[in-house]
Motif scaffolding. Structure first.
Motif, PDB file in Angstrom:
ATOM      1  N   UNK A  72       0.903  -1.334   0.085  1.00 31.79           N
ATOM      2  CA  UNK A  72       0.017   0.210   0.060  1.00 31.79           C
ATOM      3  C   UNK A  72       0.936   1.147  -0.116  1.00 31.79           C
ATOM      4  N   UNK A  73       2.218   1.412   0.525  1.00 27.10           N
ATOM      5  CA  UNK A  73       3.211   2.222   0.864  1.00 27.10           C
ATOM      6  C   UNK A  73       4.145   2.197  -0.386  1.00 27.10           C
ATOM      7  N   UNK A  83      -0.025  -2.421  -4.987  1.00 30.12           N
ATOM      8  CA  UNK A  83      -1.003  -3.104  -4.493  1.00 30.12           C
ATOM      9  C   UNK A  83      -2.344  -2.892  -5.485  1.00 30.12           C
ATOM     10  N   UNK A  84      -2.503  -4.232  -6.278  1.00 30.74           N
ATOM     11  CA  UNK A  84      -3.193  -4.157  -7.323  1.00 30.74           C
ATOM     12  C   UNK A  84      -4.683  -3.440  -6.997  1.00 30.74           C
ATOM     13  N   UNK A  85      -5.312  -3.759  -6.160  1.00 30.16           N
ATOM     14  CA  UNK A  85      -6.717  -3.183  -5.882  1.00 30.16           C
ATOM     15  C   UNK A  85      -6.657  -2.297  -4.457  1.00 30.16           C
ATOM     16  N   UNK A  86      -5.883  -1.211  -4.651  1.00 32.70           N
ATOM     17  CA  UNK A  86      -5.665  -0.392  -3.551  1.00 32.70           C
ATOM     18  C   UNK A  86      -7.005   0.309  -3.167  1.00 32.70           C
ATOM     19  N   UNK A  89      -6.377   3.871  -4.908  1.00 33.21           N
ATOM     20  CA  UNK A  89      -6.079   4.053  -6.289  1.00 33.21           C
ATOM     21  C   UNK A  89      -4.771   4.515  -6.440  1.00 33.21           C
ATOM     22  N   UNK A  90      -3.985   5.010  -5.293  1.00 29.17           N
ATOM     23  CA  UNK A  90      -2.433   5.360  -5.643  1.00 29.17           C
ATOM     24  C   UNK A  90      -1.844   5.251  -4.188  1.00 29.17           C
ATOM     25  N   UNK A  91      -0.260   5.184  -4.334  1.00 30.66           N
ATOM     26  CA  UNK A  91       0.047   4.651  -3.136  1.00 30.66           C
ATOM     27  C   UNK A  91      -0.042   6.000  -2.011  1.00 30.66           C
ATOM     28  N   UNK A  92      -0.198   5.403  -0.982  1.00 30.66           N
ATOM     29  CA  UNK A  92      -0.270   6.425   0.432  1.00 30.66           C
ATOM     30  C   UNK A  92       0.866   6.333   1.587  1.00 30.66           C
ATOM     31  N   UNK A  93       0.984   7.194   1.835  1.00 30.47           N
ATOM     32  CA  UNK A  93       2.156   7.214   3.223  1.00 30.47           C
ATOM     33  C   UNK A  93       1.235   6.508   4.487  1.00 30.47           C
ATOM     34  N   UNK A  94       2.238   5.998   5.239  1.00 25.38           N
ATOM     35  CA  UNK A  94       2.175   5.367   6.276  1.00 25.38           C
ATOM     36  C   UNK A  94       1.369   6.282   7.406  1.00 25.38           C
ATOM     37  N   UNK A 128      -6.386   9.767   3.583  1.00 23.82           N
ATOM     38  CA  UNK A 128      -4.905   9.200   3.491  1.00 23.82           C
ATOM     39  C   UNK A 128      -3.951  10.576   3.044  1.00 23.82           C
ATOM     40  N   UNK A 129      -2.702  10.143   3.424  1.00 24.17           N
ATOM     41  CA  UNK A 129      -1.761  10.913   2.924  1.00 24.17           C
ATOM     42  C   UNK A 129      -1.175  10.501   1.525  1.00 24.17           C
ATOM     43  N   UNK A 130      -0.998  11.204   0.564  1.00 25.48           N
ATOM     44  CA  UNK A 130      -0.692  10.751  -0.821  1.00 25.48           C
ATOM     45  C   UNK A 130       0.711  11.365  -1.062  1.00 25.48           C
ATOM     46  N   UNK A 131       1.599  10.371  -1.814  1.00 25.57           N
ATOM     47  CA  UNK A 131       2.899  10.836  -2.123  1.00 25.57           C
ATOM     48  C   UNK A 131       2.817  12.174  -2.917  1.00 25.57           C
TER      49      UNK A 131
END
Length: 188
Positions: A72-73, A83-86, A89-94, A128-131
């Protein structure tokens, strides 16, 4: 809330145990406060930190530090989530990276004469916090309570907010803050 240039990210080499050089903050960013003692703090007082951008490098460094390598990160070479089915929809920070950044940004805004962190409570991970997201902290004094003769227990409400106005995380920090009497020389 004013807009400003993001703070540059700094990764401290593991062999360097000293405090890093201060980050240069844009002219329209708030200045750190002078050291504030419990007598200086009133319910409703509020501070706003400068902006900081959460980068993919920050997330990778946090993964290495904590051992949390959940897909996920992480992202592939195109910036897509591993992560295929996040659900996002995109990576997130811890989430705990966001909490850690909040703790760091709020140490100077305000700069309180903190003796100890007592608790973190009622913490909510609202979004969520996105990149690549710019974040800052809003800190408000919620309550003050005397703690002995030379300190007070301060309850702070802290929010991590994004530059588009979303509340990402929020909750309460309780700290012991010194009285300015603690540092006055007492007659013998």
């Amino acid at each position: 809330m004013s807009d400003s240039t993001p703070i540059q990210n700094a990764i401290i080499p593991s062999q360097n145990a000293t405090r890093p050089d201060p980050v240069v903050i844009a002219k329209d960013s708030p200045e750190p406060t002078e050291t504030l003692y419990c007598e200086d703090l009133q319910v409703g007082d509020e501070w706003l930190s400068p902006w900081r951008t959460i980068t993919a490098d920050d997330v990778r460094a946090f993964s290495v530090l904590t051992g949390d390598f959940d897909p996920l990160h992480d992202e592939d070479e195109n910036g897509e989530s591993l992560m295929p089915k996040s659900p996002f929809g995109r990576p997130v920070a811890h989430g705990l990276l966001g909490l850690s950044v909040l703790a760091g940004l709020s140490t100077e805004y305000p700069r309180a004469a903190t003796l100890a962190l007592v608790s973190v409570s009622d913490w909510n991970f609202d979004n969520p916090v996105f990149f690549g997201e710019r974040v800052r902290v809003v800190t408000t004094v919620e309550s003050t309570e005397a703690h002995g003769r030379r300190a007070a227990k301060i309850t702070w409400h802290r929010q991590l907010i994004s530059d588009d106005g979303r509340t990402l995380q929020q909750g309460k920090f309780v700290t012991l803050v010194a009285s300015n009497k603690r540092y006055r020389r007492q007659p013998r």
